[in-house]
Design a protein around this motif. Structure first.
Motif: not given
Lengths: 263, 164
Positions: A31, B67, B69-70, A39-42, B64-65, A50-51, A44, A46-47, A27-28, A37
């Motif tokens: 990415x 940035x 990932x992993x 979705x798995x980042x800011x 996710x919060x 909130x930010x 996203x 919802x994220x 993943x690292x 993705x």
């Protein structure tokens, strides 16, 4: 075969650990090479939401820094514009951003203290403006601070002109309302309408020509008077003045010397 | 074991993490990850591999919060893998491990050892992977030291406050 299964079972936790870590590092690496993705980042939803809430709250705490940066940027941009404007490609006007650290607006002789002084190249007689218009003229210079004689001081005289037809007048303050000043020396034959724009004349070395000063609020001309009494609504809101720019004219000294030589 | 309590605690700690601790600014060296509190204080009644999967899940949420990932995923899997071995190493009285993992069940010395080692390991892993080169390693060490200190204090403080 059975032995192999036994070994696998025995080390199953370690194998799970290795498998998970390999996945994590994949993943690292994937990415960092190309973040696919969102979705798995800011990004996203919802994220991001909130930010934004956070930045809207914390933004207030950094407003001062932001303002300072913007003020400096304004000064820099104005320098660039001046450099482009000057016909001989010689920028004689420099702008330096400064912060008003103390000021009064409710007296006859109001003064503003700014956080720039001699070490910043401030000299007596330099003009002070902000993004709205003229603020005043440098009066006293300390090492790190200077005192500005603002338009709203009864000692101030500022040479102005009408934007529409270049007629000259002198702006003075009557000491009453920090929003208004008086334009004097405008001859009676000239037609003055409310809403006329007043700008700096460029006749003194303090300000370049064309900095907005105010807008005519009303004018009176009594029978037999040879001059208008013109009330000007000042562009600069002194009540909430915070950041200003000092206009530094390289030719200020030379022009003053020439004028004194004539006296 | 009361899992609703565990989940409730996780939600509150994650809120604190993303609303407050992710926004700390102190010369760029203070990035405490207090969310590991939930992982460290999870009871060890579940199978080891499930523990690691939960760690991976918590890591992915944190990533996710951030940035990143992993990165947190890898660090959390690592500490969840080491956790049971470390616990049996620092806790003399094995009876205590059947209860909840906290300052009061493990005792001061064992709990502090356990928390310090795992928090340092987690933070060091996160910052090292994030730096992605050894040339910043001095900075990474400072970052690890400062951030871990805050995280450790928060975890021990939480334990002291929830004592009954």
């Amino acid at each position: 075969m059975q032995n192999l299964l036994k070994i696998l079972l025995r080390y199953s936790n370690f194998l799970v650990f290795i498998a998970l870590e390999v996945a994590a590092f994949l993943l690292i690496i994937l990415n960092s090479a190309y973040p696919r993705s969102s979705m798995f980042s800011t990004a996203n939803r919802f994220v991001a939401w909130q930010n934004r809430q956070i930045s809207e709250i914390t933004g207030y705490f950094s407003l001062r820094t932001q303002n300072e940066q913007l003020a400096e940027e304004n000064a820099r941009l104005r320098n660039m514009i001046d450099a482009m404007d000057s016909t001989d490609n010689r920028a004689t006007m420099h702008h330096m951003s400064a912060k008003a650290v103390q000021m009064t607006t409710d007296r006859l002789h109001n003064y503003i203290t700014i956080d720039r002084g001699e070490i910043d190249g401030i000299r007596r007689g330099q003009g002070v403006r902000n993004s709205e218009g003229v603020v005043g003229i440098i009066r006293t210079v300390g090492r790190k601070y200077s005192v500005v004689l603002p338009l709203i001081n009864t000692h101030t005289n500022l040479s102005c002109r009408f934007a529409k037809n270049d007629y000259i007048g002198t702006l003075q303050w009557d000491g009453k309302d920090s929003r208004f000043a008086l334009l004097t020396d405008v001859a009676a034959h000239m037609v003055v309408n409310p809403g006329d724009t007043i700008i700096t004349s460029g006749l003194s070395p303090v300000f370049p020509e064309g900095i907005p000063v105010g807008i005519v609020e009303n004018s009176t001309l009594k029978e037999g008077d040879s001059y208008h009494t013109i009330r000007v609504r000042l562009n600069t809101n002194f009540k909430r003045l915070k950041y200003v720019e000092v206009v530094q004219n390289e030719d200020l000294n030379e022009m003053e010397e020439l004028q004194h030589g004539l006296d | 074991m009361d899992w609703t309590k565990q989940i409730g605690r996780y939600v509150i700690v994650m809120l604190l993490q993303v609303l407050l601790f992710n926004h700390l600014q102190l010369f760029g060296v203070c990035h405490p990850y207090i969310y590991v509190l939930c992982l460290l204080m999870m009871p060890i009644t579940l199978p080891h591999s499930v523990d690691m999967l939960l760690g991976a899940a918590a890591g992915i949420v944190m990533d996710t919060f951030c940035n990143s990932l992993g990165i947190h995923t890898a660090a959390c899997i690592l500490i969840m893998f080491i956790r049971p071995y470390l616990l049996s190493a620092v806790v003399n009285d094995k009876e205590r491990l059947n209860e909840q993992i906290s300052l009061h069940t493990l005792g001061m010395e064992a709990f502090v050892k356990y928390v310090v080692i795992l928090v340092l390991l987690h933070h060091l892993t996160v910052f090292t992977i994030a730096a992605w080169s050894w040339s910043h390693f001095g900075f990474v060490l400072v970052e690890t030291a400062v951030s871990s200190l805050i995280t450790i204090l928060c975890i021990i403080g939480y334990n002291a406050l929830t004592y009954r």
